[in-house]
Design an enzyme around this catalytic site. Structure first.
Site, PDB file in Angstrom:
ATOM      1  CB  CYS A 199      -0.959   0.052   1.181  1.00 22.08           C
ATOM      2  SG  CYS A 199      -2.079  -1.342   1.313  1.00 22.08           S
ATOM      3  NE  ARG A 258       4.634   1.701  -0.043  1.00 27.50           N
ATOM      4  CZ  ARG A 258       5.598   1.301   0.787  1.00 27.50           C
ATOM      5  NH1 ARG A 258       6.852   1.408   0.417  1.00 27.50           N
ATOM      6  NH2 ARG A 258       5.314   0.768   1.957  1.00 27.50           N
ATOM      7  CD1 TRP A 275      -0.164  -5.770  -3.540  1.00 23.50           C
ATOM      8  CD2 TRP A 275      -0.405  -6.549  -1.456  1.00 23.50           C
ATOM      9  NE1 TRP A 275       0.242  -7.084  -3.530  1.00 23.50           N
ATOM     10  CE2 TRP A 275       0.102  -7.588  -2.265  1.00 23.50           C
ATOM     11  CE3 TRP A 275      -0.639  -6.814  -0.105  1.00 23.50           C
ATOM     12  CZ2 TRP A 275       0.391  -8.856  -1.771  1.00 23.50           C
ATOM     13  CZ3 TRP A 275      -0.361  -8.070   0.386  1.00 23.50           C
ATOM     14  CH2 TRP A 275       0.148  -9.079  -0.440  1.00 23.50           C
ATOM     15  CG  ASN A 286       1.518   0.781   4.283  1.00 27.18           C
ATOM     16  OD1 ASN A 286       1.230  -0.365   3.976  1.00 27.18           O
ATOM     17  ND2 ASN A 286       2.758   1.249   4.250  1.00 27.18           N
ATOM     18  N   GLY A 287      -0.558  -1.203   6.306  1.00 26.06           N
ATOM     19  CA  GLY A 287      -0.176  -2.172   7.329  1.00 26.06           C
ATOM     20  C   GLY A 287      -1.275  -3.194   7.554  1.00 26.06           C
ATOM     21  CD  GLU A 321      17.242 -11.733  -8.106  1.00 30.11           C
ATOM     22  OE1 GLU A 321      16.772 -10.651  -8.484  1.00 30.11           O
ATOM     23  OE2 GLU A 321      16.833 -12.316  -7.068  1.00 30.11           O
ATOM     24  CE  LYS A 379      13.892  -9.522 -10.310  1.00 30.68           C
ATOM     25  NZ  LYS A 379      14.343 -10.038  -9.102  1.00 30.68           N
ATOM     26  CD  GLU A 412      10.082 -10.569  -9.162  1.00 26.14           C
ATOM     27  OE1 GLU A 412       9.519 -10.365  -8.069  1.00 26.14           O
ATOM     28  OE2 GLU A 412      11.272 -10.255  -9.365  1.00 26.14           O
ATOM     29  CG  HIS A 418      18.902 -36.449  -5.380  1.00 29.01           C
ATOM     30  ND1 HIS A 418      19.186 -37.666  -4.787  1.00 29.01           N
ATOM     31  CD2 HIS A 418      20.098 -35.906  -5.702  1.00 29.01           C
ATOM     32  CE1 HIS A 418      20.497 -37.832  -4.729  1.00 29.01           C
ATOM     33  NE2 HIS A 418      21.076 -36.779  -5.278  1.00 29.01           N
ATOM     34  CE  LYS A 464      11.500  -1.965  -5.455  1.00 26.59           C
ATOM     35  NZ  LYS A 464      12.262  -2.797  -6.393  1.00 26.59           N
TER      36      LYS A 464
END
Length: 622
Positions: free
Chosen positions: A2, A27, A76, A112-113, A495, A499, A502, A518, A617
């Site tokens: 948010c 955000r 969000w 926000n939270g 990484e 990338k 997402e 395995h 983010k």
């Protein structure tokens, strides 16, 4: 998670709020809303489901909403599905189905939270006659402020303080009281918030980019503090209602760095900014040809006395930590563990009083990482924060701080901040190795000289990005992609896989190459893309053997290796090369083609690269 903005001053608020939210849309972007007051008039609330442009169009870019005091929010979703009624701002009174229009409510606010005990609070408020129109925890906390404000007939400071004591969870709150026109009141616990002042104007935001256009003079509000914004001034209070004195901080970021600058997306712009981010971070700690950590705060005695290191981080920062583990153990011969911050404190970790806990976070506000830092500090452990945002919570609370100088990073998928974090890990490893007597001065100087070559080598890789673009278009419709490598190569493939998944929504996984047999190799079938990182000379042949095993089962092989390893073309169907570099630093170069692969696949699929679905983010909630 948010984004919140606020403005009170002499200008029209709505255009400023929309502009600020546009800088914070990374955000959250499933709904957005504003509440604006024009002097003594009632607050006007307007909110819309969807991306910010839906709200901007409804308000004619802010011109349709008059007033010089207002708050805004881009959401969000946590509690309650994305919808107009669940969008912020929320009000203390009952609300129409649309959630918009002039409101009689005593309190209007954004948040926000996450309020962890919202159900308990909601039950209490319902017993006192409050009705709820949304599914959000935010509506609960706004009504709780209203409850204390009316019950005790106290002012905003006491009403907010009583609410803060009663609420469990994290929050950055902005509220307007009907009885206090031309004022915004804020409160903070855990979630980020900055306050900017310029002349007669006051600005509030979750993050720096939202206010860079208007001011560089900011205050950082601490945990469990409140503030009143009015008349071009910010007055801060603690929970007892006492005034708290604060000093302004000047933001050094270039405002243009938060703009696209002619690039189609922030992500590709930030990929191209990596040479500068790496160069600036190196320059900050390399002085006269030697590494100088005096600005970080670590002394040679502390380095010598460190028994072991625990690196704590989330997501890409965790991947940077994994690379750091390999490099630190190889050079400095000191035990290193890399922990997921979300798991760290819940397993009651065994910590040595002489160890160092390193917390890596781009924003410096990542909730799990911040909690891990506090856990370590509560046990008396020396801590080091590696962060990109000056004045962030981790930066303020860690014993030592290593600032990565990546500048503002807007795209949800991190690129340049990750690269700067790698540089922080390399320089720490080299200095630990020197101080602890694990390398001689010749090796020390050679490693520093190699670091200095990385920015130009990244630039050279970016000159050949068209080949990756062509390949990405070919595999844009893939369903499953596997990344494999050993050692540092394994770390960088994690990484690369992140990338890709997402921002392209293609299922991808990274595996240590030796683990394929395995179980995982059973998933390989005709046409499955396998990306193999082959930058470590001692592990090259073993990883190639694992790739051949995949090829024999129908896989299409993408090889990523150093220039000169042309025999790779005998095995792989497609090969991309990075310049030769000290193998310990290869992740800084190998990650660039993988970032480009993820980016161009997403572009080929026509997706929103900078704002992937369901992601934000800064993860400021657990």
């Amino acid at each position: 998670m948010c984004g919140i903005v606020g403005y009170v001053g002499k200008k029209q608020a709505a255009p400023i709020l929309l502009e600020g939210l546009s800088k914070l849309e990374y955000r959250g972007y499933d709904s957005a809303g504003l509440a604006v007051r024009d002097g003594e008039k009632l607050a006007e609330v307007v909110k819309e489901k969807g991306k910010l442009k839906e709200l901007a169009e409804k308000l004619d870019d802010g011109r349709a909403l008059k007033g010089t005091c207002g708050i805004g929010h881009t959401r969000w979703a946590t509690h309650g599905a994305p919808s107009q009624i669940n969008a912020h701002p929320h009000v203390s009174g009952n609300c129409s189905r649309s959630g918009s229009g002039a409101v009689e409510s005593e309190v209007v606010g954004v948040h926000n939270g996450i309020i962890e005990n919202y159900q308990e609070l909601k039950d209490k408020l319902e017993k006192h006659g409050y009705q709820f129109y949304s599914e959000t925890d935010t509506e609960v906390v706004i009504k709780l402020i209203d409850y204390y404000y009316k019950k005790y007939k106290v002012g905003p400071v006491d009403a907010l303080a009583k609410t803060m004591v009663r609420v469990r969870g994290s929050y950055a709150l902005e509220v307007m009281f009907k009885d206090y026109p031309n004022e915004i009141w804020v409160a903070r616990k855990e979630s980020p918030m900055i306050i900017g002042i310029e002349g007669d104007d006051c600005y509030i935001a979750s993050d720096v980019p939202a206010i860079l256009k208007y001011t560089r003079q900011v205050y950082y509000i601490d945990n469990m503090e409140m503030a009143r914004l009015a008349d071009g001034k910010a007055t801060f209070y603690n929970l007892d209602g006492d005034v708290v004195e604060k000093e302004k901080v000047e933001i050094k970021w270039d405002a243009e760095a938060a703009e696209k600058g002619g690039y189609e997306h922030f992500m590709i712009k930030e990929i191209h900014e990596q040479p500068k981010a790496v160069e600036d971070t190196l320059t900050s700690v390399i002085k006269d040809g030697r590494i100088d950590l005096s600005g970080v705060g670590l002394t040679e005695d502390e380095i010598k006395g460190t028994s072991q290191i625990t690196i704590v981080a989330c997501g890409s920062a965790w991947h940077a930590g994994v690379v750091g583990q390999y490099v630190m153990e190889s050079l400095a011969r000191i035990p290193v563990r890399v922990e997921l911050a979300s798991e760290f404190r819940y397993r009651n970790p065994i910590l040595d009083p002489k160890q160092l806990v390193v917390v890596i976070s781009q924003s410096g506000e990542t909730a799990d990482s911040l909690a891990a830092l506090r856990e370590a500090k509560s046990r008396g452990i020396n801590t080091l924060g590696i962060v990109n945002v000056m004045g962030s919570s981790i930066a303020r609370e860690a014993d030592n701080v290593f600032y990565t100088l990546a500048g503002p990073e807007i795209s949800v998928a991190t690129t340049k901040a990750y690269s700067a974090q790698l540089i922080a890990m390399y320089t720490l490893a080299i200095e630990f190795a020197r101080v602890r007597g694990c390398i001689d001065d010749e090796r020390y100087q050679n490693l520093i000289n190699e670091l200095k070559t990385i920015p130009d080598k990244i630039g050279n890789i970016l000159l050949d990005k068209e080949r990756i673009q062509w390949f990405a278009a070919k595999y844009a419709n893939a369903h499953d992609i596997f990344f494999i490598g050993r050692g540092i190569d394994y770390a960088v493939t994690m990484e690369g896989s992140l990338k890709l998944k997402e921002i392209s929504y293609i299922h991808s996984e990274a595996y240590a190459a030796g683990e394929l047999k395995h179980g995982t190799i059973s998933l390989i079938e005709d046409g499955t893309l396998v990306v193999g990182a082959l930058t470590q000379p001692d592990l090259y042949e073993k990883t190639v053997s694992n790739m051949v095993e995949c090829k024999s089962r129908g896989a299409y092989l993408f090889g990523l290796t150093m220039a000169g390893n042309y025999k790779t073309e005998d095995t792989c169907d497609f090969v991309t090369y990075i310049p030769k570099v000290e193998p310990l630093f290869a992740a800084s170069l190998a990650v660039i083609p993988l970032q480009l692969l993820g980016y161009y696949v997403s572009v080929a699929k026509g997706l929103d690269v900078d704002k992937p679905r369901n992601l934000a983010k800064s993860v400021t909630v657990e």
